[in-house]
Design a protein around this motif. Sequence first.
Motif, short mmCIF file in Angstrom:
data_model
loop_
_atom_site.label_atom_id
_atom_site.label_comp_id
_atom_site.label_asym_id
_atom_site.label_seq_id
_atom_site.Cartn_x
_atom_site.Cartn_y
_atom_site.Cartn_z
N GLU A 212 21.03 -24.83 -29.67
CA GLU A 212 21.67 -24.79 -28.36
C GLU A 212 23.17 -24.58 -28.49
O GLU A 212 23.77 -23.76 -27.78
N GLU A 213 23.81 -25.29 -29.41
CA GLU A 213 25.25 -25.13 -29.63
C GLU A 213 25.57 -23.71 -30.07
O GLU A 213 26.56 -23.11 -29.61
N PHE A 214 24.75 -23.16 -30.96
CA PHE A 214 24.97 -21.81 -31.47
C PHE A 214 24.89 -20.78 -30.33
O PHE A 214 25.77 -19.94 -30.16
N VAL A 215 23.79 -20.84 -29.54
CA VAL A 215 23.60 -19.86 -28.46
C VAL A 215 24.64 -20.03 -27.37
O VAL A 215 25.17 -19.04 -26.84
N LEU A 216 24.99 -21.27 -27.03
CA LEU A 216 26.00 -21.51 -26.00
C LEU A 216 27.35 -20.93 -26.40
O LEU A 216 28.08 -20.38 -25.56
N HIS A 217 27.69 -21.04 -27.67
CA HIS A 217 28.95 -20.46 -28.15
C HIS A 217 28.95 -18.95 -27.96
O HIS A 217 29.93 -18.37 -27.47
N HIS A 218 27.84 -18.30 -28.34
CA HIS A 218 27.75 -16.86 -28.17
C HIS A 218 27.77 -16.45 -26.70
O HIS A 218 28.41 -15.47 -26.33
N LEU A 219 27.08 -17.22 -25.87
CA LEU A 219 27.06 -16.91 -24.44
C LEU A 219 28.44 -17.05 -23.82
O LEU A 219 28.83 -16.27 -22.95
N LEU A 220 29.19 -18.05 -24.25
CA LEU A 220 30.54 -18.25 -23.72
C LEU A 220 31.43 -17.06 -24.05
O LEU A 220 32.13 -16.53 -23.17
N VAL A 221 31.39 -16.61 -25.31
CA VAL A 221 32.19 -15.45 -25.71
C VAL A 221 31.75 -14.21 -24.95
O VAL A 221 32.57 -13.45 -24.41
N LEU A 222 30.43 -14.00 -24.89
CA LEU A 222 29.88 -12.83 -24.22
C LEU A 222 30.28 -12.80 -22.74
O LEU A 222 30.74 -11.79 -22.22
N GLY A 223 30.13 -13.92 -22.07
CA GLY A 223 30.46 -13.99 -20.64
C GLY A 223 31.94 -13.79 -20.37
O GLY A 223 32.32 -13.07 -19.45
N CYS A 224 32.79 -14.43 -21.18
CA CYS A 224 34.25 -14.32 -20.98
C CYS A 224 34.73 -12.89 -21.20
O CYS A 224 35.56 -12.38 -20.44
N VAL A 225 34.22 -12.25 -22.25
CA VAL A 225 34.61 -10.85 -22.53
C VAL A 225 34.16 -9.94 -21.39
O VAL A 225 34.93 -9.10 -20.90
N ALA A 226 32.92 -10.12 -20.94
CA ALA A 226 32.38 -9.26 -19.88
C ALA A 226 33.19 -9.40 -18.59
O ALA A 226 33.61 -8.41 -18.00
N ILE A 227 33.42 -10.63 -18.15
CA ILE A 227 34.13 -10.87 -16.89
C ILE A 227 35.59 -10.46 -17.02
O ILE A 227 36.17 -9.83 -16.12
N GLY A 228 36.21 -10.78 -18.18
CA GLY A 228 37.63 -10.45 -18.38
C GLY A 228 37.88 -8.96 -18.33
O GLY A 228 38.80 -8.49 -17.64
N ILE A 229 37.08 -8.17 -19.03
CA ILE A 229 37.28 -6.73 -19.06
C ILE A 229 36.88 -6.10 -17.73
O ILE A 229 37.45 -5.08 -17.32
#
Length: 252
Positions: A212-229
């Motif tokens: 869960e920690e592993f996937v949540l970390h990846h989801l956080l990066v993925l979501g932030c990059v997508a919304i930011g760009i």
Amino acid sequence: MTMEEDKTNTCGTICLKYLLLTFNLLFWLAGGAVMAVGIWTLVDKSDYISLLASSTYSAAAYILILAGAVVIVTGAIGCCATIKEQRGFLIVYFVLLLLIFLLEITAGVLAYIYHQELSDELRADLKETMVQQYQQPGQDHVTRAVDRLQQDMKCCGSSNSSDWDDGAWIHALAGGRRVPDSCCKTPSERCGRRDHPSNIYKVEGGCIRKLEEFVLHHLLVLGCVAIGIAFLQLMGMVFTCCLYHSLKEDPY
């Protein structure tokens, strides 16, 4: 210089052209970043994805990779449209920006939704996947994923090592082992016969918490990059509209 050229090359139009060209340079770099994050999300310990019941995690990553690829084409069209002052190209460029914006917002929303559902999904499905499919016929990908998960994350079982007592594997294929050898702190042949804490990993929360920690970390990066760009692209759409109207007002 003719009057038409004077009007076409007004200070405002020239400034908008340079702004849009600068944006395209940043946009290309951002597109590379988007593709890199999408690929990293899929490749980094990609075996783990086979342990997830939902395809939302991989879908969000594929959407980002697609968006990054479209960015490369879009950037080239944007440069041509800006340099040549072609209003038709500007319209195509704006539509592509809007498409990429929607793709990245979609990826961000999927990441957020899955972030909320992840814990419940893992608790409902991970134990069943690990202990019932481990070393079963046609489930080699699950076996590899479980062994790698337990070794990389230094955990044993979905919640704890006793989860393996309920598995199909332990009754037919274990050969006297209490847990798979990948649970061992120093893996060796049949080391799983001894499930003492000095020999195997005893982690609070088991592999569920680690995954869960592993996937949540990846989801956080993925979501932030997508919304930011995606919001960066809003600037590009504004610049495009301004340049389009500036050129539209010039006589041809």
